[in-house]
Design a protein around this motif. Sequence first.
Motif, PDB file in Angstrom:
ATOM      1  N   LEU A 184       4.253   2.924  11.437  1.00 37.63           N
ATOM      2  CA  LEU A 184       5.377   2.318  10.719  1.00 37.63           C
ATOM      3  C   LEU A 184       4.865   1.511   9.535  1.00 37.63           C
ATOM      4  CD1 LEU A 184       8.510   1.782  10.877  1.00 37.63           C
ATOM      5  CD2 LEU A 184       7.925  -0.327  12.068  1.00 37.63           C
ATOM      6  N   LYS A 185       3.808   0.769   9.763  1.00 39.00           N
ATOM      7  CA  LYS A 185       3.200  -0.030   8.692  1.00 39.00           C
ATOM      8  C   LYS A 185       2.699   0.883   7.569  1.00 39.00           C
ATOM      9  CE  LYS A 185      -0.902  -1.749   9.520  1.00 39.00           C
ATOM     10  NZ  LYS A 185      -1.783  -1.102   8.510  1.00 39.00           N
ATOM     11  N   ASP A 186       2.041   1.964   7.935  1.00 42.43           N
ATOM     12  CA  ASP A 186       1.513   2.902   6.932  1.00 42.43           C
ATOM     13  C   ASP A 186       2.635   3.544   6.121  1.00 42.43           C
ATOM     14  OD1 ASP A 186      -1.018   2.331   7.848  1.00 42.43           O
ATOM     15  OD2 ASP A 186      -1.157   4.102   9.132  1.00 42.43           O
ATOM     16  N   LEU A 187       3.726   3.926   6.790  1.00 40.79           N
ATOM     17  CA  LEU A 187       4.851   4.541   6.093  1.00 40.79           C
ATOM     18  C   LEU A 187       5.450   3.601   5.054  1.00 40.79           C
ATOM     19  CD1 LEU A 187       6.888   6.505   8.801  1.00 40.79           C
ATOM     20  CD2 LEU A 187       5.842   7.437   6.733  1.00 40.79           C
TER      21      LEU A 187
ATOM     22  N   GLY B 239      12.739   8.635  -5.112  1.00 44.17           N
ATOM     23  CA  GLY B 239      11.395   8.200  -5.470  1.00 44.17           C
ATOM     24  C   GLY B 239      10.333   8.629  -4.482  1.00 44.17           C
ATOM     25  N   SER B 240      10.748   8.941  -3.241  1.00 46.88           N
ATOM     26  CA  SER B 240       9.773   9.334  -2.222  1.00 46.88           C
ATOM     27  C   SER B 240       9.306  10.773  -2.373  1.00 46.88           C
ATOM     28  CB  SER B 240      10.372   9.128  -0.820  1.00 46.88           C
ATOM     29  OG  SER B 240      10.542   7.749  -0.554  1.00 46.88           O
TER      30      SER B 240
ATOM     31  N   SER C 117       1.834  12.586   1.472  1.00 41.95           N
ATOM     32  CA  SER C 117       1.357  11.451   2.272  1.00 41.95           C
ATOM     33  C   SER C 117       2.358  11.082   3.350  1.00 41.95           C
ATOM     34  CB  SER C 117       1.097  10.245   1.369  1.00 41.95           C
ATOM     35  OG  SER C 117       0.067  10.515   0.445  1.00 41.95           O
ATOM     36  N   ILE C 118       3.650  11.145   3.015  1.00 40.20           N
ATOM     37  CA  ILE C 118       4.689  10.809   3.987  1.00 40.20           C
ATOM     38  C   ILE C 118       4.655  11.777   5.166  1.00 40.20           C
ATOM     39  CG2 ILE C 118       7.185  10.781   4.379  1.00 40.20           C
ATOM     40  CD1 ILE C 118       7.492   9.665   1.533  1.00 40.20           C
TER      41      ILE C 118
END
Length: 308
Positions: free
Chosen positions: A154-157, A229-230, A236-237
Amino acid sequence: MPGWLKVLLTCFLLFIIAGLAFAVFTFYKLNQLGTSINEGSEERQPSNLRREDVNIDKKDPISIALFGVDSDESREGLGERSDSIMILSVNPNNDKTVMISIPRDTRTEIVGNDSVEKINHAYAYGGPQMAKDSIENLMKVPIDHYVSINMDGLKDLIDIVGGVTVVSNSTFEVKGNSYVEGLPYDMYGEEALAFTRSRYQDGSGGDFGRQERQQLVVEALGDKLLSAGSITRINSILDTLGNNVRTDLKMADIQDIGTKYNGARRNVERIQLEGTGETMEDGLWYFLPDEESLKEAERKYKENLEIE
Protein backbone atom coordinates in the motif's frame (compact mmCIF):
# COMPACT_ATOMS: atom_id res chain seq x y z
CA MET A 1 3.36 15.54 -51.83
CA PRO A 2 4.54 18.63 -49.91
CA GLY A 3 7.31 18.05 -47.38
CA TRP A 4 5.26 19.31 -44.47
CA LEU A 5 2.50 16.81 -45.30
CA LYS A 6 4.98 13.94 -45.35
CA VAL A 7 6.23 14.97 -41.89
CA LEU A 8 2.63 15.20 -40.62
CA LEU A 9 1.74 11.74 -41.98
CA THR A 10 4.94 10.26 -40.54
CA CYS A 11 4.16 11.71 -37.11
CA PHE A 12 0.59 10.45 -37.35
CA LEU A 13 1.74 6.92 -38.22
CA LEU A 14 4.27 6.94 -35.39
CA PHE A 15 1.51 8.04 -33.02
CA ILE A 16 -0.73 5.16 -34.18
CA ILE A 17 2.11 2.64 -33.86
CA ALA A 18 3.00 3.91 -30.38
CA GLY A 19 -0.65 3.66 -29.35
CA LEU A 20 -0.93 0.10 -30.60
CA ALA A 21 2.31 -0.87 -28.87
CA PHE A 22 1.04 0.61 -25.60
CA ALA A 23 -2.27 -1.25 -25.98
CA VAL A 24 -0.48 -4.57 -26.60
CA PHE A 25 1.88 -3.97 -23.70
CA THR A 26 -0.99 -3.08 -21.35
CA PHE A 27 -2.98 -6.15 -22.44
CA TYR A 28 0.07 -8.33 -21.76
CA LYS A 29 0.67 -6.74 -18.35
CA LEU A 30 -2.99 -7.05 -17.36
CA ASN A 31 -3.01 -10.74 -18.24
CA GLN A 32 0.23 -11.19 -16.33
CA LEU A 33 -1.30 -9.35 -13.37
CA GLY A 34 -4.42 -11.50 -13.49
CA THR A 35 -2.26 -14.62 -13.20
CA SER A 36 -0.13 -13.31 -10.33
CA ILE A 37 -2.85 -11.86 -8.07
CA ASN A 38 -5.55 -14.47 -8.60
CA GLU A 39 -5.82 -16.90 -5.74
CA GLY A 40 -8.47 -19.56 -5.39
CA SER A 41 -11.03 -18.30 -7.91
CA GLU A 42 -11.48 -21.83 -9.29
CA GLU A 43 -12.21 -23.28 -5.83
CA ARG A 44 -14.30 -20.29 -4.71
CA GLN A 45 -17.74 -21.11 -3.35
CA PRO A 46 -20.68 -18.65 -3.38
CA SER A 47 -21.64 -17.17 -0.04
CA ASN A 48 -24.01 -19.31 2.02
CA LEU A 49 -25.99 -16.14 2.70
CA ARG A 50 -26.88 -15.77 -0.99
CA ARG A 51 -29.75 -17.51 -2.75
CA GLU A 52 -27.60 -17.52 -5.90
CA ASP A 53 -24.12 -16.31 -6.81
CA VAL A 54 -23.57 -12.74 -7.98
CA ASN A 55 -23.01 -11.95 -11.65
CA ILE A 56 -20.63 -9.02 -12.08
CA ASP A 57 -21.11 -8.99 -15.85
CA LYS A 58 -24.83 -8.30 -15.25
CA LYS A 59 -24.02 -5.55 -12.72
CA ASP A 60 -25.33 -7.34 -9.63
CA PRO A 61 -24.57 -5.43 -6.42
CA ILE A 62 -21.54 -7.13 -4.83
CA SER A 63 -19.96 -7.47 -1.41
CA ILE A 64 -16.17 -7.40 -1.12
CA ALA A 65 -13.94 -7.86 1.93
CA LEU A 66 -10.80 -5.76 1.87
CA PHE A 67 -7.92 -6.98 4.04
CA GLY A 68 -4.81 -4.98 4.79
CA VAL A 69 -2.37 -7.75 5.67
CA ASP A 70 0.50 -7.45 8.11
CA SER A 71 3.08 -10.21 7.58
CA ASP A 72 5.08 -9.66 10.77
CA GLU A 73 5.27 -13.17 12.20
CA SER A 74 6.80 -11.97 15.46
CA ARG A 75 3.53 -10.45 16.65
CA GLU A 76 1.40 -12.63 18.94
CA GLY A 77 2.95 -15.76 17.48
CA LEU A 78 0.86 -15.51 14.33
CA GLY A 79 1.69 -15.26 10.66
CA GLU A 80 -0.23 -13.03 8.25
CA ARG A 81 -2.88 -11.05 10.11
CA SER A 82 -5.52 -8.75 8.71
CA ASP A 83 -4.29 -5.52 10.25
CA SER A 84 -7.14 -3.67 8.56
CA ILE A 85 -10.59 -5.10 7.76
CA MET A 86 -13.24 -3.38 5.65
CA ILE A 87 -16.27 -4.68 3.81
CA LEU A 88 -17.74 -2.88 0.81
CA SER A 89 -21.26 -3.17 -0.57
CA VAL A 90 -20.98 -1.84 -4.14
CA ASN A 91 -24.18 -1.12 -6.08
CA PRO A 92 -23.84 0.08 -9.69
CA ASN A 93 -27.61 0.58 -10.00
CA ASN A 94 -27.80 3.42 -7.48
CA ASP A 95 -24.10 4.33 -7.81
CA LYS A 96 -23.45 3.88 -4.12
CA THR A 97 -20.92 2.09 -1.93
CA VAL A 98 -21.44 1.30 1.74
CA MET A 99 -18.11 0.80 3.51
CA ILE A 100 -17.93 -0.72 6.99
CA SER A 101 -14.74 -0.87 9.05
CA ILE A 102 -14.47 -3.82 11.43
CA PRO A 103 -12.02 -3.20 14.28
CA ARG A 104 -9.25 -5.80 14.17
CA ASP A 105 -9.63 -6.40 17.94
CA THR A 106 -13.34 -7.29 17.63
CA ARG A 107 -14.15 -10.29 19.82
CA THR A 108 -16.06 -12.88 17.81
CA GLU A 109 -16.28 -16.53 16.87
CA ILE A 110 -13.51 -17.66 14.51
CA VAL A 111 -15.50 -19.92 12.20
CA GLY A 112 -13.63 -23.14 11.47
CA ASN A 113 -11.22 -22.75 14.40
CA ASP A 114 -13.70 -23.44 17.23
CA SER A 115 -12.57 -20.37 19.19
CA VAL A 116 -13.72 -16.92 20.26
CA GLU A 117 -11.00 -14.30 19.93
CA LYS A 118 -9.87 -11.26 17.93
CA ILE A 119 -11.29 -11.28 14.42
CA ASN A 120 -7.93 -10.46 12.81
CA HIS A 121 -6.66 -13.87 13.96
CA ALA A 122 -9.01 -15.57 11.48
CA TYR A 123 -6.83 -14.59 8.52
CA ALA A 124 -3.74 -15.94 10.28
CA TYR A 125 -5.39 -19.27 11.07
CA GLY A 126 -7.23 -19.95 7.83
CA GLY A 127 -6.47 -17.26 5.29
CA PRO A 128 -9.14 -15.21 3.51
CA GLN A 129 -11.74 -18.00 3.53
CA MET A 130 -11.79 -18.29 7.33
CA ALA A 131 -11.73 -14.50 7.59
CA LYS A 132 -14.72 -14.22 5.20
CA ASP A 133 -16.66 -16.90 7.08
CA SER A 134 -16.00 -15.17 10.40
CA ILE A 135 -17.10 -11.79 9.02
CA GLU A 136 -20.31 -13.30 7.65
CA ASN A 137 -21.03 -14.87 11.02
CA LEU A 138 -20.42 -11.57 12.83
CA MET A 139 -22.13 -9.16 10.45
CA LYS A 140 -24.84 -11.48 9.02
CA VAL A 141 -24.10 -10.21 5.49
CA PRO A 142 -22.77 -12.12 2.46
CA ILE A 143 -19.15 -11.71 1.39
CA ASP A 144 -18.87 -12.50 -2.31
CA HIS A 145 -15.18 -11.77 -2.93
CA TYR A 146 -12.06 -10.59 -1.16
CA VAL A 147 -9.01 -8.47 -1.93
CA SER A 148 -5.89 -8.65 0.27
CA ILE A 149 -3.05 -6.15 0.07
CA ASN A 150 0.22 -6.21 1.93
CA MET A 151 0.47 -2.99 3.95
CA ASP A 152 4.00 -2.33 2.64
CA GLY A 153 2.58 -2.65 -0.85
CA LEU A 154 0.00 0.00 0.00
CA LYS A 155 2.84 2.35 0.87
CA ASP A 156 4.61 1.58 -2.42
CA LEU A 157 1.44 2.16 -4.46
CA ILE A 158 0.91 5.57 -2.89
CA ASP A 159 4.49 6.52 -3.77
CA ILE A 160 4.10 5.32 -7.36
CA VAL A 161 0.95 7.38 -8.03
CA GLY A 162 2.64 10.48 -6.67
CA GLY A 163 1.01 10.56 -3.25
CA VAL A 164 -2.57 11.08 -2.12
CA THR A 165 -4.49 14.04 -0.75
CA VAL A 166 -6.51 13.37 2.41
CA VAL A 167 -8.60 15.65 4.60
CA SER A 168 -7.64 14.88 8.21
CA ASN A 169 -10.42 13.65 10.46
CA SER A 170 -8.62 14.69 13.67
CA THR A 171 -6.14 17.15 15.13
CA PHE A 172 -3.03 15.28 16.29
CA GLU A 173 0.67 14.64 15.71
CA VAL A 174 2.45 11.45 14.68
CA LYS A 175 6.05 10.79 13.63
CA GLY A 176 6.90 14.46 13.31
CA ASN A 177 3.83 15.40 11.24
CA SER A 178 0.98 17.57 12.52
CA TYR A 179 -2.61 17.43 11.31
CA VAL A 180 -5.59 19.69 11.85
CA GLU A 181 -9.12 18.35 11.52
CA GLY A 182 -10.80 19.45 8.29
CA LEU A 183 -7.60 20.47 6.47
CA PRO A 184 -6.23 18.62 3.39
CA TYR A 185 -2.76 17.09 3.39
CA ASP A 186 -0.63 15.67 0.58
CA MET A 187 1.00 12.44 1.72
CA TYR A 188 3.43 9.92 0.31
CA GLY A 189 3.50 6.28 1.32
CA GLU A 190 5.37 6.26 4.61
CA GLU A 191 3.45 9.24 5.99
CA ALA A 192 0.11 7.86 4.78
CA LEU A 193 0.80 4.52 6.48
CA ALA A 194 1.68 6.25 9.75
CA PHE A 195 -1.45 8.38 9.37
CA THR A 196 -3.67 5.30 8.98
CA ARG A 197 -2.07 3.38 11.85
CA SER A 198 -2.10 6.16 14.46
CA ARG A 199 -4.43 5.62 17.42
CA TYR A 200 -2.53 6.31 20.65
CA GLN A 201 -1.65 9.95 20.00
CA ASP A 202 -3.60 12.70 21.78
CA GLY A 203 -6.50 13.78 19.61
CA SER A 204 -6.19 10.88 17.15
CA GLY A 205 -9.52 9.37 18.17
CA GLY A 206 -8.23 5.94 19.12
CA ASP A 207 -9.44 2.93 17.15
CA PHE A 208 -12.41 4.79 15.69
CA GLY A 209 -10.20 7.58 14.39
CA ARG A 210 -7.79 5.06 12.89
CA GLN A 211 -10.58 3.17 11.12
CA GLU A 212 -11.86 6.37 9.53
CA ARG A 213 -8.34 7.32 8.42
CA GLN A 214 -7.93 3.91 6.81
CA GLN A 215 -11.16 4.48 4.87
CA LEU A 216 -10.06 7.96 3.78
CA VAL A 217 -6.66 6.78 2.51
CA VAL A 218 -8.14 3.76 0.68
CA GLU A 219 -10.65 6.04 -1.08
CA ALA A 220 -7.95 8.57 -1.99
CA LEU A 221 -5.67 5.85 -3.38
CA GLY A 222 -8.53 4.36 -5.41
CA ASP A 223 -9.27 7.75 -6.96
CA LYS A 224 -5.59 8.28 -7.80
CA LEU A 225 -5.16 4.81 -9.33
CA LEU A 226 -8.12 5.43 -11.63
CA SER A 227 -7.05 8.94 -12.62
CA ALA A 228 -5.69 9.77 -16.06
CA GLY A 229 -2.32 10.72 -14.58
CA SER A 230 -1.69 7.13 -13.50
CA ILE A 231 -1.61 5.90 -17.12
CA THR A 232 2.03 6.94 -17.47
CA ARG A 233 2.89 4.83 -14.41
CA ILE A 234 0.92 1.78 -15.50
CA ASN A 235 3.93 -0.57 -15.61
CA SER A 236 5.07 0.22 -12.05
CA ILE A 237 1.50 0.14 -10.75
CA LEU A 238 0.78 -3.28 -12.26
CA ASP A 239 4.09 -4.71 -11.03
CA THR A 240 3.42 -3.47 -7.49
CA LEU A 241 -0.13 -4.82 -7.53
CA GLY A 242 1.16 -8.17 -8.74
CA ASN A 243 3.65 -8.40 -5.89
CA ASN A 244 1.33 -7.29 -3.10
CA VAL A 245 -2.30 -8.08 -3.94
CA ARG A 246 -4.22 -11.36 -3.81
CA THR A 247 -7.88 -11.83 -4.71
CA ASP A 248 -10.41 -14.44 -5.79
CA LEU A 249 -11.70 -12.06 -8.47
CA LYS A 250 -10.86 -12.98 -12.05
CA MET A 251 -9.23 -10.34 -14.24
CA ALA A 252 -12.37 -10.02 -16.36
CA ASP A 253 -14.40 -9.31 -13.22
CA ILE A 254 -11.90 -6.69 -12.05
CA GLN A 255 -12.12 -4.97 -15.42
CA ASP A 256 -15.94 -5.06 -15.29
CA ILE A 257 -15.91 -3.55 -11.80
CA GLY A 258 -13.59 -0.81 -13.03
CA THR A 259 -16.02 0.16 -15.78
CA LYS A 260 -19.55 -0.91 -14.87
CA TYR A 261 -19.29 -0.12 -11.15
CA ASN A 262 -17.19 3.02 -11.47
CA GLY A 263 -19.96 5.45 -10.47
CA ALA A 264 -20.37 3.80 -7.06
CA ARG A 265 -16.86 4.77 -5.94
CA ARG A 266 -17.81 8.46 -6.01
CA ASN A 267 -20.64 8.02 -3.52
CA VAL A 268 -19.39 6.27 -0.38
CA GLU A 269 -21.21 5.99 2.92
CA ARG A 270 -18.67 5.17 5.62
CA ILE A 271 -19.87 3.28 8.70
CA GLN A 272 -18.03 2.48 11.92
CA LEU A 273 -19.27 -0.04 14.44
CA GLU A 274 -20.03 1.30 17.90
CA GLY A 275 -19.14 -0.58 21.04
CA THR A 276 -16.92 -0.75 24.10
CA GLY A 277 -13.44 -1.99 24.94
CA GLU A 278 -12.72 -4.46 27.70
CA THR A 279 -9.92 -6.66 28.97
CA MET A 280 -11.28 -10.20 29.18
CA GLU A 281 -10.37 -13.19 31.33
CA ASP A 282 -7.54 -14.16 28.96
CA GLY A 283 -5.82 -10.84 29.74
CA LEU A 284 -6.31 -9.43 26.23
CA TRP A 285 -8.14 -6.24 25.28
CA TYR A 286 -11.10 -6.66 22.95
CA PHE A 287 -13.55 -4.46 21.11
CA LEU A 288 -17.10 -5.56 21.95
CA PRO A 289 -19.51 -4.33 19.27
CA ASP A 290 -22.92 -3.03 20.30
CA GLU A 291 -25.76 -5.26 19.04
CA GLU A 292 -27.87 -2.33 17.83
CA SER A 293 -24.88 -0.93 15.93
CA LEU A 294 -24.34 -4.34 14.28
CA LYS A 295 -27.99 -4.55 13.27
CA GLU A 296 -28.05 -1.03 11.82
CA ALA A 297 -24.85 -1.65 9.86
CA GLU A 298 -26.30 -4.94 8.59
CA ARG A 299 -29.51 -3.20 7.51
CA LYS A 300 -27.73 -0.47 5.53
CA TYR A 301 -25.30 -2.92 3.97
CA LYS A 302 -28.01 -5.35 2.84
CA GLU A 303 -30.20 -2.50 1.60
CA ASN A 304 -27.39 -1.42 -0.70
CA LEU A 305 -27.00 -5.02 -1.88
CA GLU A 306 -30.74 -5.07 -2.64
CA ILE A 307 -31.32 -8.10 -0.43
CA GLU A 308 -33.53 -8.60 2.62
